[in-house]
Design an enzyme around this catalytic site. Structure first.
Site, PDB file in Angstrom:
ATOM      1  N   LYS A 190      13.633  -8.095  -0.605  1.00 52.56           N
ATOM      2  CA  LYS A 190      12.991  -9.285   0.271  1.00 52.56           C
ATOM      3  C   LYS A 190      13.156 -10.683  -0.402  1.00 52.56           C
ATOM      4  O   LYS A 190      13.329 -10.553  -1.622  1.00 52.56           O
ATOM      5  CB  LYS A 190      11.569  -8.960   0.542  1.00 52.56           C
ATOM      6  CG  LYS A 190      11.008 -10.154   1.218  1.00 52.56           C
ATOM      7  CD  LYS A 190       9.392  -9.657   1.922  1.00 52.56           C
ATOM      8  CE  LYS A 190       8.297  -9.712   1.030  1.00 52.56           C
ATOM      9  NZ  LYS A 190       7.207  -8.942   1.727  1.00 52.56           N
ATOM     10  N   PRO A 217       0.903  -1.305  -0.069  1.00 53.31           N
ATOM     11  CA  PRO A 217       0.132   0.060   0.156  1.00 53.31           C
ATOM     12  C   PRO A 217       0.649   1.338   0.018  1.00 53.31           C
ATOM     13  O   PRO A 217       0.366   2.524  -0.159  1.00 53.31           O
ATOM     14  CB  PRO A 217      -0.641  -0.056   1.221  1.00 53.31           C
ATOM     15  CG  PRO A 217       0.160  -0.955   2.129  1.00 53.31           C
ATOM     16  CD  PRO A 217       0.926  -1.925   1.337  1.00 53.31           C
ATOM     17  N   GLY A 218       2.343   1.136   0.150  1.00 52.28           N
ATOM     18  CA  GLY A 218       2.976   2.545  -0.181  1.00 52.28           C
ATOM     19  C   GLY A 218       3.688   3.076   1.317  1.00 52.28           C
ATOM     20  O   GLY A 218       4.264   4.171   0.942  1.00 52.28           O
ATOM     21  N   TRP A 276       6.574   1.926   2.252  1.00 48.44           N
ATOM     22  CA  TRP A 276       8.134   2.177   2.084  1.00 48.44           C
ATOM     23  C   TRP A 276       8.368   3.397   0.930  1.00 48.44           C
ATOM     24  O   TRP A 276       9.387   4.104   1.181  1.00 48.44           O
ATOM     25  CB  TRP A 276       8.526   0.926   1.024  1.00 48.44           C
ATOM     26  CG  TRP A 276       9.070  -0.298   2.012  1.00 48.44           C
ATOM     27  CD1 TRP A 276       8.414  -0.464   3.367  1.00 48.44           C
ATOM     28  CD2 TRP A 276       9.827  -1.268   1.803  1.00 48.44           C
ATOM     29  NE1 TRP A 276       9.077  -1.516   3.576  1.00 48.44           N
ATOM     30  CE2 TRP A 276      10.152  -2.078   2.685  1.00 48.44           C
ATOM     31  CE3 TRP A 276      10.804  -1.565   0.390  1.00 48.44           C
ATOM     32  CZ2 TRP A 276      10.807  -3.305   2.896  1.00 48.44           C
ATOM     33  CZ3 TRP A 276      11.625  -2.684   0.628  1.00 48.44           C
ATOM     34  CH2 TRP A 276      11.759  -3.484   1.754  1.00 48.44           C
ATOM     35  N   ASP A 324       3.313  -1.656  -9.068  1.00 48.04           N
ATOM     36  CA  ASP A 324       2.679  -2.675  -8.298  1.00 48.04           C
ATOM     37  C   ASP A 324       1.700  -3.356  -9.246  1.00 48.04           C
ATOM     38  O   ASP A 324       1.212  -2.924 -10.338  1.00 48.04           O
ATOM     39  CB  ASP A 324       1.819  -2.519  -7.129  1.00 48.04           C
ATOM     40  CG  ASP A 324       1.642  -3.487  -6.152  1.00 48.04           C
ATOM     41  OD1 ASP A 324       2.537  -3.463  -5.079  1.00 48.04           O
ATOM     42  OD2 ASP A 324       0.871  -4.400  -6.173  1.00 48.04           O
ATOM     43  N   ILE A 368      22.227  15.203   6.907  1.00 49.20           N
ATOM     44  CA  ILE A 368      22.964  15.006   5.725  1.00 49.20           C
ATOM     45  C   ILE A 368      23.398  16.089   4.916  1.00 49.20           C
ATOM     46  O   ILE A 368      22.558  16.647   4.523  1.00 49.20           O
ATOM     47  CB  ILE A 368      22.168  13.778   4.829  1.00 49.20           C
ATOM     48  CG1 ILE A 368      22.102  12.447   5.507  1.00 49.20           C
ATOM     49  CG2 ILE A 368      22.803  13.601   3.456  1.00 49.20           C
ATOM     50  CD1 ILE A 368      21.719  11.286   4.744  1.00 49.20           C
ATOM     51  N   ASP A 399       9.894  -4.843  -2.292  1.00 52.69           N
ATOM     52  CA  ASP A 399       9.303  -5.876  -1.131  1.00 52.69           C
ATOM     53  C   ASP A 399       8.292  -6.860  -1.693  1.00 52.69           C
ATOM     54  O   ASP A 399       7.411  -7.110  -1.256  1.00 52.69           O
ATOM     55  CB  ASP A 399       8.800  -4.794  -0.309  1.00 52.69           C
ATOM     56  CG  ASP A 399       8.484  -5.350   0.980  1.00 52.69           C
ATOM     57  OD1 ASP A 399       8.943  -6.514   1.639  1.00 52.69           O
ATOM     58  OD2 ASP A 399       7.517  -4.732   1.645  1.00 52.69           O
TER      59      ASP A 399
HETATM   60  C1  LIG Z   1       4.375  -6.893   1.093  1.00 52.98           C
HETATM   61  S1  LIG Z   1       3.801  -5.868  -0.111  1.00 52.98           S
HETATM   62  C2  LIG Z   1       4.619  -4.522  -0.041  1.00 52.98           C
HETATM   63  C3  LIG Z   1       4.542  -3.524   1.140  1.00 52.98           C
HETATM   64  C4  LIG Z   1       4.904  -2.092   0.834  1.00 52.98           C
HETATM   65  N1  LIG Z   1       6.590  -2.415   0.826  1.00 52.98           N
HETATM   66  C5  LIG Z   1       4.643  -1.133   1.743  1.00 52.98           C
HETATM   67  O1  LIG Z   1       5.360  -0.653   2.570  1.00 52.98           O
HETATM   68  O2  LIG Z   1       3.449  -0.800   1.680  1.00 52.98           O
HETATM   69  C6  LIG Z   1       4.066  -6.818  -1.532  1.00 52.98           C
HETATM   70  C7  LIG Z   1       3.616  -6.064  -2.829  1.00 52.98           C
HETATM   71  O3  LIG Z   1       4.021  -6.698  -3.834  1.00 52.98           O
HETATM   72  C8  LIG Z   1       3.271  -6.723  -4.761  1.00 52.98           C
HETATM   73  N2  LIG Z   1       3.705  -7.598  -6.109  1.00 52.98           N
HETATM   74  C9  LIG Z   1       3.949  -9.084  -6.150  1.00 52.98           C
HETATM   75  N3  LIG Z   1       4.387  -9.614  -6.989  1.00 52.98           N
HETATM   76  C10 LIG Z   1       4.118  -8.690  -7.954  1.00 52.98           C
HETATM   77  C11 LIG Z   1       4.747  -8.393  -9.379  1.00 52.98           C
HETATM   78  N4  LIG Z   1       5.197  -9.625 -10.177  1.00 52.98           N
HETATM   79  N5  LIG Z   1       4.708  -7.153  -9.666  1.00 52.98           N
HETATM   80  C12 LIG Z   1       4.164  -6.109  -9.284  1.00 52.98           C
HETATM   81  N6  LIG Z   1       4.075  -6.274  -7.944  1.00 52.98           N
HETATM   82  C13 LIG Z   1       3.956  -7.157  -7.265  1.00 52.98           C
HETATM   83  C14 LIG Z   1       1.973  -7.247  -4.251  1.00 52.98           C
HETATM   84  O4  LIG Z   1       0.711  -6.781  -5.096  1.00 52.98           O
HETATM   85  C15 LIG Z   1       2.051  -6.571  -2.985  1.00 52.98           C
HETATM   86  O5  LIG Z   1       1.260  -5.344  -3.145  1.00 52.98           O
END
Ligand SMILES: C[S@@+](CC[C@H](N)C(=O)[O-])C[C@H]1O[C@@H](n2cnc3c(N)ncnc32)[C@H](O)[C@@H]1O
Length: 308
Positions: A253, A57-58, A60, A78, A163, A192
């Site tokens: 990850k 959801p955003g 990072w 995403d 910085i 991620d």
């Molecule tokens: C754990 S969440 C990320 C959370 C994010 N880092 C945050 O801080 O809000 C993983 C995301 O990776 C996306 N995802 C997984 N495989 C993907 C792909 N092949 N292409 C694009 N996005 C992908 C998923 O839809 C999901 O929204």
């Protein structure tokens, strides 16, 4: 049993992270993993271009915006439709497809695209002809009306005042020119991404889904998670090879398993330093971990990094 009480304690700790995330105005507790890593390794600088793979959801992206502004730019991708946080841009699509990766390369390749809060406070944003306006769900427009929003992108996350501005020397300037000529314009690639769990969306046949979901949480599915995660990692590494600037960083990850050492070797060829990280804010019982690869080398062949 003592192991279930350990698990209970671990969950409580994770709940505390979730609460803290809400208090800080962050979209999810995932932000703390990144903040933890940044506070130790200082991966972002002001003005950096950051690509956030699997951004939804955003949280990072929120952290990246707050650490790179003013002058920075954050571009997320995403597979699910999601609104990027203020100051960030987003493309929707499957990163595993080469066509999507090329679209993303094209987007970041134009240095002015998606950048907000440049030093003079002037917004520069041009939409490339080949990327249609409606595919960009970026908030740059809102930023133009409210330039002050840049500073306040993440409430509760301290600005990077400590910085100092960097003044590149001759060697660095030469590197910059060569990087830009070759499309290496990204300073940090974050990933991620995790494999979406396919049956989660269907609630129709409970008798099938419930045992299936239970199975998902056992080690029986570890291989599937691991294999899927290695595919995502390889796609991200391919993207790093073509777009990361000299000395750029890559955080990804992964799910631990048989092939992660082979992937780590590839990282070691392209980067000066590679760390394996299990952040405190990641669930202890999961097989999830991160590789942090620091300082991209440029004199490495594609074959050495991505070949068999
Ligand atoms: C754990 S969440 C990320 C959370 C994010 N880092 C945050 O801080 O809000 C993983 C995301 O990776 C996306 N995802 C997984 N495989 C993907 C792909 N092949 N292409 C694009 N996005 C992908 C998923 O839809 C999901 O929204």
């Amino acid at each position: 049993s003592s192991s279930s009480s350990t698990r209970w304690k671990a969950r409580q700790t994770n709940d505390a992270y979730a609460r803290e995330a809400r208090v800080a105005g962050l979209k999810s507790r995932a932000a703390f993993k990144l903040l933890e890593i940044h506070s130790k390794y200082r991966i972002f600088r002001r003005g950096d271009t950051v690509v956030d793979l699997g951004f939804a959801p955003g949280s990072w992206s929120q952290v990246a915006v707050s650490k790179t502004n003013p002058g920075g730019r954050v571009v997320g991708i995403d597979v699910i439709p999601a609104q990027p946080p203020p100051g960030a841009n987003a493309l929707q699509g499957n990163f595993l497809s080469m066509e999507m990766r090329d679209r993303l390369r094209e987007f970041v390749g134009d240095q002015d695209q998606g950048r907000v809060g440049t030093r003079g406070g002037i917004l520069q944003r041009q939409v490339n002809d080949s990327i249609k306006q409606d595919e960009l769900t970026g908030e740059a427009e809102t930023q133009e009306e409210q330039p002050a929003a840049n500073e306040a992108a993440v409430a509760g996350v301290p600005a990077e005042d400590e910085i100092l501005e960097r003044h590149p020397d001759h060697e660095e300037l030469a590197e910059q020119v060569s990087d830009e000529e070759n499309g290496r314009v990204v300073n940090v690639v974050l990933s991620d991404m995790s494999e979406p769990w396919p049956l989660l969306t269907s609630t129709r046949i409970k008798s099938v889904n419930i045992p299936y979901l239970r199975m998902m949480n056992t080690s029986g599915m570890a291989f599937r998670d691991h294999a899927g995660s290695m595919d995502l990692c390889m796609a991200a590494l391919e993207f790093c090879y073509t777009t990361l600037a000299t000395n750029g960083h890559f955080l990804t990850k992964f799910y631990m398993g048989a092939e992660d050492q082979i992937f780590e070797k590839r990282l070691r060829r392209l980067f000066h330093k590679v760390h394996r990280i299990k952040p405190d804010s990641s669930r202890k019982e999961s097989k999830e971990a991160y590789f942090l690869a620091l300082r991209r080398k440029v004199d490495v062949s594609r074959e050495a990094v991505l070949g068999d």
